[in-house]
Design an enzyme around this catalytic site. Structure first.
Site, PDB file in Angstrom:
ATOM      1  CG  ASP A   1      -1.085   0.384   8.780  1.00  0.00           C
ATOM      2  OD1 ASP A   1      -1.887   1.247   9.198  1.00  0.00           O
ATOM      3  OD2 ASP A   1       0.062   0.657   8.376  1.00  0.00           O
TER       4      ASP A   1
ATOM      5  CB  SER B   1       9.959  -0.152   2.928  1.00  0.00           C
ATOM      6  OG  SER B   1       8.886  -1.038   2.641  1.00  0.00           O
TER       7      SER B   1
ATOM      8  N   GLY C   1       4.323  -6.149   6.101  1.00  0.00           N
ATOM      9  CA  GLY C   1       4.034  -7.086   7.182  1.00  0.00           C
ATOM     10  C   GLY C   1       2.550  -7.138   7.511  1.00  0.00           C
TER      11      GLY C   1
ATOM     12  CB  SER D   1      -0.098  -6.530   3.014  1.00  0.00           C
ATOM     13  OG  SER D   1      -0.789  -7.110   1.923  1.00  0.00           O
TER      14      SER D   1
ATOM     15  CE  LYS E   1       0.859   1.523   4.355  1.00  0.00           C
ATOM     16  NZ  LYS E   1       1.506   2.836   4.663  1.00  0.00           N
TER      17      LYS E   1
ATOM     18  N   PRO F   1      10.693  -4.409   0.214  1.00  0.00           N
ATOM     19  CG  PRO F   1      11.149  -2.153  -0.111  1.00  0.00           C
ATOM     20  CD  PRO F   1      10.462  -3.316  -0.744  1.00  0.00           C
ATOM     21  CG  LEU F   2      12.686  -6.590   5.339  1.00  0.00           C
ATOM     22  CD1 LEU F   2      13.690  -7.300   6.243  1.00  0.00           C
ATOM     23  CD2 LEU F   2      11.375  -7.353   5.281  1.00  0.00           C
TER      24      LEU F   2
END
Length: 279
Positions: A134, A98, A103, A105, A13, A95-96
């Site tokens: 989220d 970011s 995570g 999702s 997102k 990417p982590l």
């Protein structure tokens, strides 16, 4: 009959604007943000098993309770009273840390996949909120205006928009980003959602903001470089997504987005680059 192995897509997102209105006594922040899923993301494979097992490919991540996917699976299996397990393989492509919600999702996708694999009368939104602010958004399958601490979601129609994502290889903790903002006292007014959506429809410069961006950029100069690089590539309306460090800018067409992504990948070989569309 229990279905066999299945692959599920977990979309990234972006925040097409993120305003932080203030902070509550309990330390949580009041948000006003337009969140939009994208056509890029991670993939997860699910297969029935005798116990819960998680494997991760593409990133060095824990595979136990420290992983949000594992906790999401635990939560669903427990709530559904499932005596069986599941084997999950997370193919990490984003990417982590970011600002793309990867995570969250992945966790929401796990809840949805297990609800299909082991149908039961389970309150998925409640489980999702227990995993993170989220996570409920990713159950919706579309854009939404997020308010409160992110739990009040109103579906919004956002025109399909091509864009380019650029991550300069910096990991940013969301907790740090909000702490820096609060320390600066730089809270912002609600987004003008009508103006934002109108600009998107017309392909004009979008009047959005990210309240977290100034303080994060001040501490991480590569993010400022990424924003400037997107503009130099001929894109418009650059913005940092969420708490960063991924930035994005809008394109006039899919072809322009693909060409700009190729150009940026050539100029910045160590950065993560992707062309996408709002979904």
């Amino acid at each position: 009959m229990t279905p066999g192995p299945a692959r599920h897509f977990a979309p990234a997102k972006i925040n097409l604007g993120l305003s932080v209105l203030g902070i509550r006594e309990n330390g949580y922040h009041d948000l006003h943000s337009l969140m939009v899923p994208l056509t890029v993301g991670d993939d997860l494979d699910f297969a029935p098993a005798d116990t819960l097992r998680l494997r991760v490919e593409g990133a060095d991540l824990p595979t136990d309770e420290r992983n949000l996917v594992y906790r999401a699976a635990q939560a669903y299996l427990g709530a559904a009273g499932v005596g069986e397990g599941v084997e999950i393989t997370l193919h990490k492509r984003l990417p982590l840390a970011s600002g793309l919600g990867g995570g969250s999702s992945d966790a929401a996708t796990t809840l949805l996949a297990l609800a299909r694999l082991f149908p039961a009368d389970v309150d998925l939104p409640a489980l999702a909120l227990g995993l993170g602010a989220d996570v409920p958004f990713f159950l919706l399958g579309g854009a939404a205006l997020a308010q409160g601490v992110g739990e009040r979601l109103t579906p919004v129609r956002v025109p399909p928009t091509p864009l380019v994502l650029l991550n300069p290889g910096v990991e940013v903790s969301a907790g740090d980003a909000y702490r820096w903002l609060g320390g600066a006292g730089a809270f912002t007014p609600p987004l003008d959602v009508a103006a934002l959506l109108g600009a998107l429809e017309r392909g004009e410069e979008v009047p959005y903001l990210n309240a977290l961006q100034p303080e994060v950029v001040r501490r991480h100069p590569p993010i400022a470089q990424a924003l400037a690089a997107l503009e130099r590539a001929g894109l418009h309306s650059p913005l940092m997504s969420g708490s960063g460090s991924t930035c994005f800018a809008l394109a006039r067409s899919d072809a322009q987005a693909e060409e700009a992504a190729r150009t940026l990948a050539g100029r910045h070989p160590g950065w993560w680059v992707g062309a996408a569309r709002t979904a």
